[in-house]
Design an enzyme around this catalytic site. Structure first.
Site, PDB file in Angstrom:
ATOM      1  CG  ASP A  13      -0.243  -3.911  -4.606  1.00 13.78           C
ATOM      2  OD1 ASP A  13      -0.049  -3.077  -5.505  1.00 13.78           O
ATOM      3  OD2 ASP A  13       0.652  -4.637  -4.123  1.00 13.78           O
ATOM      4  CE  LYS A  16      -2.069   3.212  -2.007  1.00 17.72           C
ATOM      5  NZ  LYS A  16      -1.865   1.765  -1.960  1.00 17.72           N
ATOM      6  N   GLY A  40       1.548   1.537  -8.884  1.00 17.07           N
ATOM      7  CA  GLY A  40       0.555   1.540  -9.952  1.00 17.07           C
ATOM      8  C   GLY A  40      -0.833   1.651  -9.380  1.00 17.07           C
ATOM      9  CG  HIS A  41      -2.360   4.557  -7.368  1.00 18.45           C
ATOM     10  ND1 HIS A  41      -2.352   5.752  -6.688  1.00 18.45           N
ATOM     11  CD2 HIS A  41      -1.642   3.703  -6.601  1.00 18.45           C
ATOM     12  CE1 HIS A  41      -1.654   5.627  -5.572  1.00 18.45           C
ATOM     13  NE2 HIS A  41      -1.213   4.387  -5.505  1.00 18.45           N
ATOM     14  CD  GLN A 225       5.213   3.154  -3.018  1.00 18.78           C
ATOM     15  OE1 GLN A 225       5.197   4.212  -2.435  1.00 18.78           O
ATOM     16  NE2 GLN A 225       5.641   3.063  -4.254  1.00 18.78           N
TER      17      GLN A 225
END
Length: 429
Positions: A13, A16, A40-41, A225
């Site tokens: 988180d 990225k 989740g990006h 991650q």
């Protein structure tokens, strides 16, 4: 731009996706090399938010090739939802989005196993997302996994699926004492339709990437991650089920290490964590809540509130060691705008001893007491800043302190807001 790997330096988180989106303009091929739909990006373009769990973040830039590598455990249903959303927003993925035929499939029985196992752990729960990631990697290691390429042969896929379905049913009902409500025929019917939609995306992506390097194309490798969720070097057992470090870019997509020129570590200017496990600089007070609210610190995958704390240089130094970082990308500096005082953890005290290295066991980390250095906050908005010189002197001092504590690794970029345009470069590659 030289070929570069993007990794998170903390517990994920870190932002990225925004950095990947920013650097995509100078890259030709963007490759996701590990993890699954548990990551989740988030990318915000012109005020519109897109959350990607499997599609590489670089898909937002027209004309760029995007690859899901063999190191990813692949959820077809989630992937196709993301493809549909992109198309609904006028973003074409045709002939530029590919999935490795060697990636292992996350199937409904993996999610059932994931949830059953977590429910049976009691106080020892890891805090899994329930997306079936661990069971899929387990099947891969046990050599009973089903790969994306197996969908090309429907009879083979069906044979493997039925064998695994029976095994999972027995495991969940007998060992975990949990009901198994999945219907085998219904899932196969669904996947027959999914197969038709997936076939155009399936590719020998390792060869695609090799060919791209021979043509001099610029590669950007996208990790998911963060460093301390790595299955080997993270805060085990409170980790994910894959290797999140930069070195896994090679086996995770099928290239050699000589193809990587830089490793960019994404560093949130404070620290967050989702799920269980030790967190030395965690703030359980009003400051921690302010960081959570101002930073929008809620999981993109689960919506769970993230645990928040001060910046921890001990862990980022360890991350620099494990990943071979050549650049830092600092994110969410703007979240600190309204704080009177900032603290940076410079060392730990464990069992009465001052240490500057991140411990290798979570038991020691649980006993770690952070040693802080305090700095004054800048107490103003930085949203209009276009370069390092535009920042308030106290913000520049904060950045300089982070850099000094992290082996003086050069800062590549600084992010001062969620939108694509709220980013500036400090020292280009």
């Amino acid at each position: 731009m030289p070929n570069a790997v993007i990794v998170g330096t903390q517990w994920g988180d870190e932002g990225k996706a925004k950095v990947i989106d920013y650097l995509t303009e100078r890259s030709d091929v963007i490759i996701r090399f590990q993890g699954g739909a548990n990551a989740g990006h988030t990318v915000i373009v012109d005020g519109k938010k897109f959350v990607f769990h499997l599609v590489p973040s670089g898909i937002m830039s027209p004309g760029k090739a995007c690859i899901v590598g063999n190191g990813v455990v692949f959820d077809c249903e989630q992937f196709l939802r993301e493809v549909d959303e992109l198309r609904e927003n006028g973003i074409s993925v045709d002939s530029r989005l590919f999935v490795s035929d060697l990636a292992h499939l996350v199937l409904p029985y993996h999610k059932a196993q994931d949830n059953a196992a977590e429910s049976n752990m009691g106080q020892g729960k890891i805090g899994t997302t329930g997306r079936g990631i661990g069971p899929t990697y387990s099947d891969k290691a046990s050599r009973i996994g089903i790969r994306v390429g197996d969908m090309s042969d429907w009879d083979l896929f069906t044979q493997k699926f039925k064998a695994n379905f029976t095994q999972k049913k027995n495991l969940i009902e007998t060992v975990y004492k949990t009901s198994f409500d999945l219907d085998q025929n219904s899932i196969l019917d669904t996947y027959k339709g999914i197969r038709e939609r997936m076939l155009p995306f399936i590719n020998d992506t390792a060869h695609f990437i090799f060919d791209a390097t021979r043509k001099g194309m610029r590669l950007l490798f996208e990790g998911a991650q963060g460093t301390f969720l790595d299955i080997d070097h993270g805060t085990y057992p409170f980790v994910t089920s894959s290797n999140t470090l930069s070195g896994y870019a090679c086996p995770g997509c099928g290239i050699g290490p000589t193809s990587i020129h830089h490793v960019i570590g994404i560093v949130k200017t404070y620290t967050t964590r989702v799920g269980n496990g030790p967190f030395p600089t965690e703030l359980s007070d009003s400051v921690g809540e302010k960081l959570r609210q101002d930073g929008g610190e809620f999981g993109a995958t689960t919506g769970r509130p993230r645990r928040c704390g001060w910046f921890d240089s001990v862990m980022v130094r360890k991350s620099a060691q494990l990943n071979g970082l050549t650049r830092l990308a600092l994110t969410k500096l703007d979240v600190l705008n309204n704080l009177d005082e900032l603290k940076i953890c410079t060392h730990y005290e464990i069992d009465g001893k001052k240490i500057d290295q991140f411990p290798s066991t979570y038991q020691k980390l649980e006993r770690a007491v952070p040693i802080y250095e305090s700095m004054e906050g800048w107490k103003c908005s930085i949203s209009g800043c276009k370069n390092l010189g535009d920042l308030p002197s106290k913000a520049r001092a904060y950045i300089q302190k982070i850099q000094e504590l992290c082996y003086n690794i050069p800062v590549l970029i600084v992010s001062i807001g969620p939108d694509r345009n709220e980013t500036f470069e400090v020292e280009p590659l």
